[in-house]
Write a protein that holds these residues in place. Structure first.
Motif, short mmCIF file in Angstrom:
data_model
loop_
_atom_site.label_atom_id
_atom_site.label_comp_id
_atom_site.label_asym_id
_atom_site.label_seq_id
_atom_site.Cartn_x
_atom_site.Cartn_y
_atom_site.Cartn_z
N ASP A 1 44.15 -17.37 69.38
CA ASP A 1 44.99 -16.90 68.28
C ASP A 1 44.89 -15.38 68.13
O ASP A 1 45.89 -14.68 68.09
CB ASP A 1 44.52 -17.54 66.95
CG ASP A 1 45.09 -18.94 66.78
OD1 ASP A 1 46.11 -19.23 67.43
OD2 ASP A 1 44.51 -19.72 66.01
N ASN B 1 48.40 -17.03 59.12
CA ASN B 1 49.51 -17.20 58.17
C ASN B 1 50.06 -15.87 57.67
O ASN B 1 50.44 -15.73 56.52
CB ASN B 1 49.07 -18.05 56.97
CG ASN B 1 48.72 -19.45 57.40
OD1 ASN B 1 49.41 -20.03 58.23
ND2 ASN B 1 47.65 -19.99 56.85
N PHE C 1 53.14 -5.45 71.03
CA PHE C 1 54.58 -5.49 71.27
C PHE C 1 55.31 -4.86 70.07
O PHE C 1 56.17 -4.00 70.23
CB PHE C 1 55.03 -6.94 71.45
CG PHE C 1 56.50 -7.10 71.61
CD1 PHE C 1 57.09 -7.04 72.85
CD2 PHE C 1 57.31 -7.33 70.49
CE1 PHE C 1 58.46 -7.19 72.99
CE2 PHE C 1 58.68 -7.47 70.63
CZ PHE C 1 59.26 -7.40 71.89
N GLN D 1 46.37 -13.47 70.86
CA GLN D 1 47.83 -13.52 70.79
C GLN D 1 48.34 -12.56 69.71
O GLN D 1 49.32 -11.86 69.92
CB GLN D 1 48.29 -14.95 70.50
CG GLN D 1 49.80 -15.14 70.56
CD GLN D 1 50.37 -14.81 71.92
OE1 GLN D 1 49.80 -15.18 72.95
NE2 GLN D 1 51.47 -14.08 71.96
N TRP D 2 47.64 -12.52 68.58
CA TRP D 2 48.06 -11.59 67.52
C TRP D 2 48.00 -10.16 68.02
O TRP D 2 48.89 -9.35 67.75
CB TRP D 2 47.18 -11.78 66.27
CG TRP D 2 47.41 -13.09 65.60
CD1 TRP D 2 48.62 -13.75 65.52
CD2 TRP D 2 46.47 -13.92 64.92
NE1 TRP D 2 48.46 -14.94 64.86
CE2 TRP D 2 47.15 -15.07 64.46
CE3 TRP D 2 45.11 -13.81 64.66
CZ2 TRP D 2 46.53 -16.09 63.75
CZ3 TRP D 2 44.49 -14.82 63.95
CH2 TRP D 2 45.19 -15.96 63.50
N THR E 1 52.70 -12.72 58.59
CA THR E 1 53.72 -12.15 59.47
C THR E 1 54.09 -10.78 58.94
O THR E 1 53.93 -10.48 57.76
CB THR E 1 54.98 -13.02 59.52
OG1 THR E 1 55.45 -13.21 58.19
CG2 THR E 1 54.70 -14.37 60.16
N GLN F 1 63.36 -9.08 62.02
CA GLN F 1 62.47 -9.94 62.83
C GLN F 1 61.04 -9.74 62.37
O GLN F 1 60.60 -8.61 62.14
CB GLN F 1 62.58 -9.60 64.31
CG GLN F 1 61.83 -10.60 65.18
CD GLN F 1 61.56 -10.07 66.57
OE1 GLN F 1 62.09 -9.03 66.96
NE2 GLN F 1 60.75 -10.79 67.32
N SER F 2 60.35 -10.85 62.21
CA SER F 2 58.93 -10.76 61.86
C SER F 2 58.10 -11.31 63.01
O SER F 2 58.58 -12.16 63.76
CB SER F 2 58.64 -11.57 60.60
OG SER F 2 59.28 -10.98 59.50
N ILE F 3 56.89 -10.84 63.12
CA ILE F 3 55.97 -11.41 64.12
C ILE F 3 54.68 -11.83 63.42
O ILE F 3 54.34 -11.31 62.36
CB ILE F 3 55.64 -10.41 65.25
CG1 ILE F 3 55.05 -9.12 64.64
CG2 ILE F 3 56.84 -10.12 66.10
CD1 ILE F 3 54.43 -8.21 65.66
N ALA F 4 54.00 -12.80 64.06
CA ALA F 4 52.72 -13.25 63.52
C ALA F 4 51.66 -12.22 63.87
O ALA F 4 51.53 -11.81 65.02
CB ALA F 4 52.35 -14.60 64.11
N GLU G 1 69.58 -9.12 59.22
CA GLU G 1 68.32 -9.87 59.35
C GLU G 1 67.24 -8.99 59.94
O GLU G 1 67.52 -8.04 60.66
CB GLU G 1 68.52 -11.08 60.27
CG GLU G 1 69.35 -12.19 59.65
CD GLU G 1 69.53 -13.34 60.61
OE1 GLU G 1 68.98 -13.26 61.73
OE2 GLU G 1 70.21 -14.31 60.24
N ARG H 1 48.33 -9.20 71.03
CA ARG H 1 49.46 -9.05 71.94
C ARG H 1 50.75 -8.84 71.15
O ARG H 1 51.55 -7.95 71.47
CB ARG H 1 49.56 -10.35 72.73
CG ARG H 1 50.10 -10.26 74.10
CD ARG H 1 49.86 -11.64 74.75
NE ARG H 1 51.07 -12.09 75.40
CZ ARG H 1 51.40 -11.73 76.62
NH1 ARG H 1 50.61 -10.91 77.28
NH2 ARG H 1 52.51 -12.15 77.17
N ASN H 2 50.94 -9.67 70.11
CA ASN H 2 52.13 -9.54 69.26
C ASN H 2 52.19 -8.14 68.66
O ASN H 2 53.24 -7.50 68.64
CB ASN H 2 52.10 -10.55 68.11
CG ASN H 2 52.24 -11.98 68.58
OD1 ASN H 2 52.52 -12.22 69.75
ND2 ASN H 2 52.02 -12.93 67.69
#
Lengths: 479, 296
Positions: B58, B169, B68, B61-62, B171, B162-165, B160, B64-65
């Motif tokens: 997790d 919980n 980005f 990945q965060w 974003t 865009q949100s990322i994690a 709109e 990485r997110n």
């Protein structure tokens, strides 16, 4: 006796016969020493024979002859050749063999299943879930990127593959254990027939008052081998024959008669073998539920309980994954505007059947709105959120938490059996040592005995020479 | 107690066997550097390892997110800076043109530069990262700002975001839709520029005056967007730091739980080897002292 030679009373004739009886006594001593040496030799020869019980000669005086001034001894004879044996320890050893058989079988079988949980090396389903949800996040951060979508689809396929592989491993293990069950049934039948054969031989030998020591040892070994495979109890009758029971009073051996175990494919249990008892007449009865110990018990436990329960847990995991991912996926829209699409094949809700049905990466429903907004990732975020959602079928925990419980409880079961086995092995060693103390051959002891009997033999031989010299003395008086 | 040969052999071989098992186990741990490789090695820790690995995945990945997201936000921030400079330049030109000493011809010349800047602004507003426009909302499949008839520019993206994690919980929005930056909420900057253009070309001093006021509002609007982007960058930065720290902590925990402690493993190995040697030697000694030896 030598004093008799110089006696000139009315008993003189008897005294002369005394030289002959001296020869007889010497002869009895020679024979007995020889027998004792033979038994010692037999012990030495069998020092390494499994199940051999040390034998010893019990010697007794011959019946004395009446005479004056009193009874005169007539030598020695070997009364019996007995084996040193403690039936209490033998019973404990049998019980220990039963449990060791059970724990060895289940520990081996479980150890072969452990690679299913290769998560320490990032190889298990847990690692697959991590990669699946990680790739999904990549789609969420970059929803219009086709390469992120391609990676996600391949990770999803890999995850389904890990489930399929685990299910296949479980099935293969179950099949292999089933073959072992069949083999064990064959072994049991072979051993019971061997015991029945030995029963007859022992009864024959002992009917004439003999001690069938070696046959009894042989039967003891067969009985121990049988106990390792299935829990048994036995009763010996007056003729020395054993009646052997398994399960709940199911007679396997009754004197020379055997009753067979049969393995019958059970259609209600995927065609796996049901261990049944053939009473010789009437329908066979299932023994499975009443086998309490031994190898069969260990095998049946893993085959019918551990593996189905593991498979059930993995099925629950797969089923919930398919259901939840599909539910959320159908709500979203693909890059091509497609919606209401399943991601996993909706029919594949078990570990063995789970499969990705979506093939077009553009149809991965990352967006929450219709076509034309490739940057919308709301549905991908919702899908990724499943990772941290608690689900009721898991007992309100997440995918990973549920999976870690499966691995943990499997690990505990395996560790428990391994510890039981270790403890049982130590107990078995102790019992074997106790048995050795009573029934085992000690080379030192036998060598000492050998010397002792050899000296007896020499002395007896000397007695014959002395008797001969006495004859010579008497004969020479005439000259 | 009577001691039979079987006992000596049996217990010695049993002990040697178990000692050897422990030697192999210690050696495996040293070679693999893994104390816990399979569930039965330590079931409760193995379960924890799965959860830790999941938490680690997790966090990674965060990270990485966030990396980005940060790349996109940095481009947006840079673009907004350039936009600010561009508008300031237009304002400069407008102020220069407002002067009564500037001729109609001079205003037309200035208008040419302003028109170029107007086109340049369209390019800036259409800035892409990896083929995806930064200011299009979520409608990222086409350039959001399109030059229409005359100098008119229309926004074809959406509102709109865009949100990322970026955490548990958590974003964070990483996109400022173009209609919040260029065509709203206070003023439409393209219109402001084209109005200045018209005023310059029509030699309308009062119009230029109004245009300068509008440009001031445009500069304010871009500043606001810069503030927003800055706040997003800050949030990403904070989340990044948190994930790095948590990630390192989990890695440490995993290593503590599963890695072989070399000192312990080596000591264990040494201990078992010693036991093995001692057993072997006493074994030979025991059998050396047999009665058989003295009977020869």
């Amino acid at each position: 006796m030598w004093h008799g030679c110089s006696d000139v009373s009315a008993e003189r004739l008897d005294r002369r016969m005394g030289i002959n009886s001296l020869v007889d006594i010497a002869k009895s001593a020679l024979f007995t020493a020889q027998q004792a040496i033979a038994v010692t030799g037999h012990n030495i020869a069998n020092v390494n024979t499994p199940g051999y019980s040390r034998q010893h000669v019990t010697m007794a005086e011959n019946i004395p002859e009446n005479g004056s001034p009193g009874q005169i001894g007539t030598g020695v004879h070997a009364e019996s050749i007995r084996r040193s044996f403690d039936s209490f320890i033998e019973d404990q050893l049998l019980a220990s063999r039963e449990r060791a058989g059970e724990f060895t079988a289940s520990s081996d079988a479980l150890a072969r299943l452990e690679p299913l949980f290769g998560d320490a090396d990032n190889q298990g389903i847990g690692a697959g879930l991590n990669e699946f949800f990680g790739a999904l996040q990549d789609v969420a951060t970059n929803p219009s990127d086709l390469s992120a979508r391609t990676v996600f689809l391949s990770k999803a396929t890999a995850l389904a593959g890990r489930f399929n592989q685990s299910a296949a491993t479980l099935t293969a293990a179950q099949q292999s254990i089933d073959n072992q069950v069949g083999q064990t049934i064959t072994d049991v039948n072979r051993l019971t027939s061997q015991i029945a054969g030995l029963n007859t031989k022992i009864a024959d030998a002992e009917s004439s008052g003999q001690q069938a020591n070696d046959l009894r040892d042989e039967r003891g070994v067969a009985l121990a081998d049988l106990a390792e495979r299935i829990e048994i109890s036995s009763i010996e009758d007056a003729t020395g024959q054993l009646t052997v029971f398994a399960g709940r009073g199911h007679v396997l051996v009754d004197k020379e008669r055997t009753y067979l175990l049969v393995g019958v494919p059970d259609l209600s249990n995927n065609g796996l073998l049901d261990v049944r008892y053939d009473a010789g007449a009437g329908p066979t009865t299932s023994l499975g539920p009443v086998i309490q110990s031994g190898r069969l018990k260990g095998l049946l436990d893993v085959r019918d309980q551990t593996i189905p329960s593991l498979r059930g847990s993995l099925d629950t995991l797969a089923s919930e994954l398919v259901t939840q991912v599909n539910l959320q996926h159908r709500l979203g829209f693909g890059l091509d505007g497609s919606t209401n699409q399943d991601f996993f094949a909706p029919t594949g809700t078990t570990a063995s059947t789970i499969a990705v049905s979506l093939t077009n990466v553009r149809q991965i429903a990352a967006s929450s709105t219709a076509v034309g907004v490739p940057g919308n990732n709301a549905n991908a975020l919702a899908l990724a959120g499943l990772r941290s959602t608690d689900f009721v079928p898991f007992g309100n925990v997440t995918f990973q938490e549920y999976y870690s419980t499966i691995a943990g409880s499997f690990g505990s079961a395996t560790q428990g059996v391994q510890r039981d086995l270790q403890a049982q092995e130590i107990l078995h060693d102790q019992l074997t040592s106790q048995r050795g103390s009573i029934s085992g051959v000690s080379m030192d002891e036998e060598l000492a005995n050998l010397l002792q009997y050899q000296r007896s033999f020499e002395a007896a031989s000397r007695m014959i020479v002395v008797a001969d010299e006495m004859f010579q003395s008497i004969l020479s008086m005439k000259r | 107690m009577r001691v039979s040969d079987q006992q000596l052999f049996g217990s010695t071989t049993g002990n040697l066997q178990r000692t050897k098992e422990r030697i192999v186990h210690a050696q495996e741990q040293i070679a693999s550097q893994q104390r816990i490789a399979k569930p039965s090695d330590d079931p409760s820790i193995f379960g924890q390892v799965i959860l830790d690995k999941s938490a680690l995945a997790d966090n990674e990945q965060w990270i990485r997110n966030i990396q980005f997201g940060t790349a996109r936000v940095a481009v947006a921030d840079q673009t907004l800076g350039q936009t600010q400079n561009l508008i300031s330049r237009v304002r400069e030109l407008a102020v220069q043109a407002r002067s009564d000493t500037t001729s109609a011809q001079g205003r037309v010349t200035i208008a040419q530069e302003v028109r170029q800047l107007h086109r340049q602004l369209i390019q800036l507003a259409n800035t892409e990262v990896a083929g995806h426009p930064v200011f299009a909302g979520t409608k990222t499949d086409a350039p959001p700002f399109v030059l229409g008839a005359g100098d008119s520019v229309s926004y074809q993206g959406n509102s709109e975001s865009q949100s990322i994690a970026v955490g548990p919980n958590q974003t964070t929005q990483i996109v400022l839709p173009g209609d919040q930056v260029f065509t709203g909420p206070t003023t439409n900057i393209f219109d402001d520029l084209s109005n200045v253009l018209v005023a310059l070309e029509t030699n309308n001093g009062a119009g230029i005056e109004v245009g300068i006021g509008n440009l001031d509002r445009a500069i304010g609007q871009i500043s606001l967007a810069q503030g927003q982007i800055g706040a997003i960058a800050n949030r990403l930065d904070t989340a990044y730091g948190t994930s790095l720290v948590v990630s390192a902590a989990i890695q440490q925990a995993l290593s503590d739980q599963t890695d072989t402690d070399l000192a312990t493993a080596l000591t264990e190995l040494q201990l078992q080897e010693t036991a093995y040697q001692a057993t072997s030697q006493t074994f030979t000694r025991l059998f050396d002292s047999s009665l058989l030896k003295f009977l020869r």
